[in-house]
Design an enzyme around this catalytic site. Structure first.
Site, PDB file in Angstrom:
ATOM      1  N   GLU A  81       0.809  -1.226   0.000  1.00 33.66           N
ATOM      2  CA  GLU A  81       0.000   0.000   0.000  1.00 33.66           C
ATOM      3  C   GLU A  81       0.844   1.278   0.000  1.00 33.66           C
ATOM      4  O   GLU A  81       0.842   2.045   0.973  1.00 33.66           O
ATOM      5  CB  GLU A  81      -0.978  -0.007   1.180  1.00 33.66           C
ATOM      6  CG  GLU A  81      -1.923  -1.201   1.161  1.00 33.66           C
ATOM      7  CD  GLU A  81      -2.961  -1.175   2.282  1.00 33.66           C
ATOM      8  OE1 GLU A  81      -2.914  -0.282   3.142  1.00 33.66           O
ATOM      9  OE2 GLU A  81      -3.844  -2.055   2.277  1.00 33.66           O
TER      10      GLU A  81
ATOM     11  N   GLU B  69      -5.686  -8.402   0.000  1.00 33.60           N
ATOM     12  CA  GLU B  69      -6.361  -8.124   1.277  1.00 33.60           C
ATOM     13  C   GLU B  69      -7.820  -7.801   0.995  1.00 33.60           C
ATOM     14  O   GLU B  69      -8.130  -7.072   0.048  1.00 33.60           O
ATOM     15  CB  GLU B  69      -5.777  -6.902   2.012  1.00 33.60           C
ATOM     16  CG  GLU B  69      -4.461  -7.128   2.693  1.00 33.60           C
ATOM     17  CD  GLU B  69      -3.956  -5.896   3.435  1.00 33.60           C
ATOM     18  OE1 GLU B  69      -4.773  -5.047   3.867  1.00 33.60           O
ATOM     19  OE2 GLU B  69      -2.732  -5.777   3.561  1.00 33.60           O
TER      20      GLU B  69
HETATM   21  O1  IFM Z   1      -4.598  -3.331   8.892  1.00 32.98           O
HETATM   22  C1  IFM Z   1      -4.486  -2.800   7.609  1.00 32.98           C
HETATM   23  C2  IFM Z   1      -3.315  -3.392   6.881  1.00 32.98           C
HETATM   24  O2  IFM Z   1      -2.122  -3.210   7.569  1.00 32.98           O
HETATM   25  C3  IFM Z   1      -3.167  -2.756   5.527  1.00 32.98           C
HETATM   26  N1  IFM Z   1      -4.420  -2.756   4.814  1.00 32.98           N
HETATM   27  C4  IFM Z   1      -5.604  -2.350   5.483  1.00 32.98           C
HETATM   28  C5  IFM Z   1      -5.736  -3.044   6.816  1.00 32.98           C
HETATM   29  C6  IFM Z   1      -7.018  -2.595   7.533  1.00 32.98           C
HETATM   30  O3  IFM Z   1      -6.975  -1.232   7.776  1.00 32.98           O
END
Ligand code: IFM
Length: 454
Positions: A163, A361
């Protein structure tokens, strides 16, 4: 709905969020240690000092992964555990920890999928300027090379940076994440350096890991406004899309930034781009982290989450768009169609340039704990995951090439500036005792994996 053969079902975590053992075995300080120990930065003063104590309890956590039946586990290496000062000496005890974890995964038939950078920048590198400075590039490349050389015989699938939008815009633009700097110029420079670092890491890994499969992991969100024919709304939507999605898609896949980036960021961007920075390094897969569509103007309840303030700062205010529908505990809208729409959008817009996509994710925070009988009935999580997986399946039917799906997260864990207040896990963690309890969603997910179908 059946998923393609060999679909890679997984779950994800990240080092600072789960490991704990913050000062053990030679680990150096990261920007998140500094930030979380600074009063007022993290809700309730929470820190990652202990987190889920995964550093010691990883065998139990591996047992949970086996019970759920995942085929892959996405974790991150902690740079300050492997190279405590960010550059220079390697810490063998850090390497030994990941050796144990990786060997354990492989013995269990679970593929390790490794992120190199999930936000725990060694503090000395921030002291030297951090991501807004080119001084981070050489150390990052050296770190990636050291990881590739050591683990590349067993780990093949790598994501250099998790990210990059969050790294740059929340870390340096709004300052709600470590290192807590609020400066648009620094955010733009950091954003550019994440692209350069990604390119250099990709090249280095290719050199040292035969058969490496390398992909960026981008958190993406489609803009959502009430009236796209309204010029102000149109502008806000285009800037959000550039700021969060196209800046990385265009640079990584096409070796250039969108015109709109130069228009909106001006000299902040033009002054940091150097010849060769954007030379395309072919990638093997694209990782997408999806949580919600970007409903511009929707005020999130968490002050840490006012991402539309960024669009507002860039264009001078954002249009009002009333919140729609239900939200999770994060205050994030539930927009499952968005995950499928993104997959289809990139399939159309990047065609032959696009490698196979993975959802790296997807998940939701709900504060469900054990009932009197000890069971965690997190039906809202099941509903959320089912709807998002159905949308992924629908995108595959519409022609998107999707290789796998990773649920965020295996465990309840340290949710950054919101500390332990938000629970994303398939597994409930009682932080006082470190007791783990599989939630109903974990059993539901195990069944989906076993059947390769919804
Ligand atoms: O917890 C985070 C993760 O570290 C990165 N993506 C989003 C998740 C939820 O906010």
């Amino acid at each position: 709905m059946t998923f393609p053969d060999g679909f890679l079902w997984g779950a994800a975590t990240a080092s600072y969020q789960v490991e704990g053992a913050a000062t053990e075995d030679g680990r150096g300080p990261s920007i998140w240690d500094t930030f979380s120990h600074t009063p007022g930065r993290v809700l309730n003063g929470d820190t990652g000092d202990v987190a889920c104590d995964h550093y010691h309890r990883w065998p139990e956590d591996l047992g949970l992964l086996r019970e759920i039946g995942v085929r892959a586990y996405r974790f991150s290496f902690a740079w300050p555990r492997l190279i405590p000062a960010g550059t220079g000496a390697l810490e063998p005890r850090g390497f030994a920890f990941y050796d144990r974890l990786i060997d354990g995964l492989l013995e269990a038939g679970i593929e390790p999928v490794a992120t190199l950078y999930h936000w725990d920048l060694p503090q000395p590198l921030q002291d030297a300027g951090g991501w807004p400075s080119r001084s981070v590039l050489e150390p990052f490349e050296a770190y990636v090379r050291a990881v590739g050389e050591h683990f590349g015989d067993r780990v093949k699938r790598f994501a250099p940076i998790n990210e990059p939008w969050v790294v740059s815009w929340l870390g340096y633009g709004t300052g709600v994440h470590a290192p807590g700097i609020a400066d648009i110029g620094q955010a733009v420079a950091a954003a550019h350096h994440t692209v350069v670092a990604h390119n250099r890491a990709t090249r280095a890994l290719r050199e040292v890991v035969p058969g490496a499969l390398i992909g960026p992991v981008l958190n993406q969100a489609l803009p959502d406004v009430d009236d796209i024919s309204d010029p102000f709304q149109q502008r806000a939507a285009a800037v959000q899309d550039m700021n969060q999605n196209l800046f990385w898609m265009e640079s990584i896949l096409r070796g250039r930034y969108p015109e709109l980036a130069y228009e909106v960021y001006g000299d902040h961007l033009a002054s940091v781009v150097q010849p060769g920075d954007l030379d395309v390094q072919p990638i093997d897969w694209l990782g997408i982290n999806f949580y919600f569509n970007a409903r511009i103007g929707h005020r999130l309840p968490n002050p840490v989450d006012q991402q539309y303030d960024i669009v507002g700062a860039l264009i001078g205010g954002v249009p009002e768009n009333a919140p729609v529908g239900p939200t999770t505990d994060m205050g994030w809208p539930i927009t499952p169609q968005g995950i499928g729409d993104l997959l289809v959008r990139w399939t159309r817009e990047y065609a032959d340039l696009l490698p196979q996509m993975f959802i790296t994710e997807n998940g939701c925070a709900y504060d469900d704990g054990p009932d009197a009988d000890g069971r965690v009935r997190d039906t809202r999580r099941i509903d959320y995951l089912r709807a998002h997986l159905a949308s992924v399946g629908d995108a595959i039917d519409r022609g998107a090439d999707v290789g796998g799906y990773f649920q965020w997260s295996l465990l309840d864990n340290f949710e950054w500036a919101l500390g332990y207040a938000k629970r994303f896990g398939l597994v409930h963690v009682d932080y006082a005792t470190q007791r783990r309890t599989l939630k109903d969603s974990a059993r539901w997910y195990a069944d989906v994996i076993a059947r390769n179908a919804l």
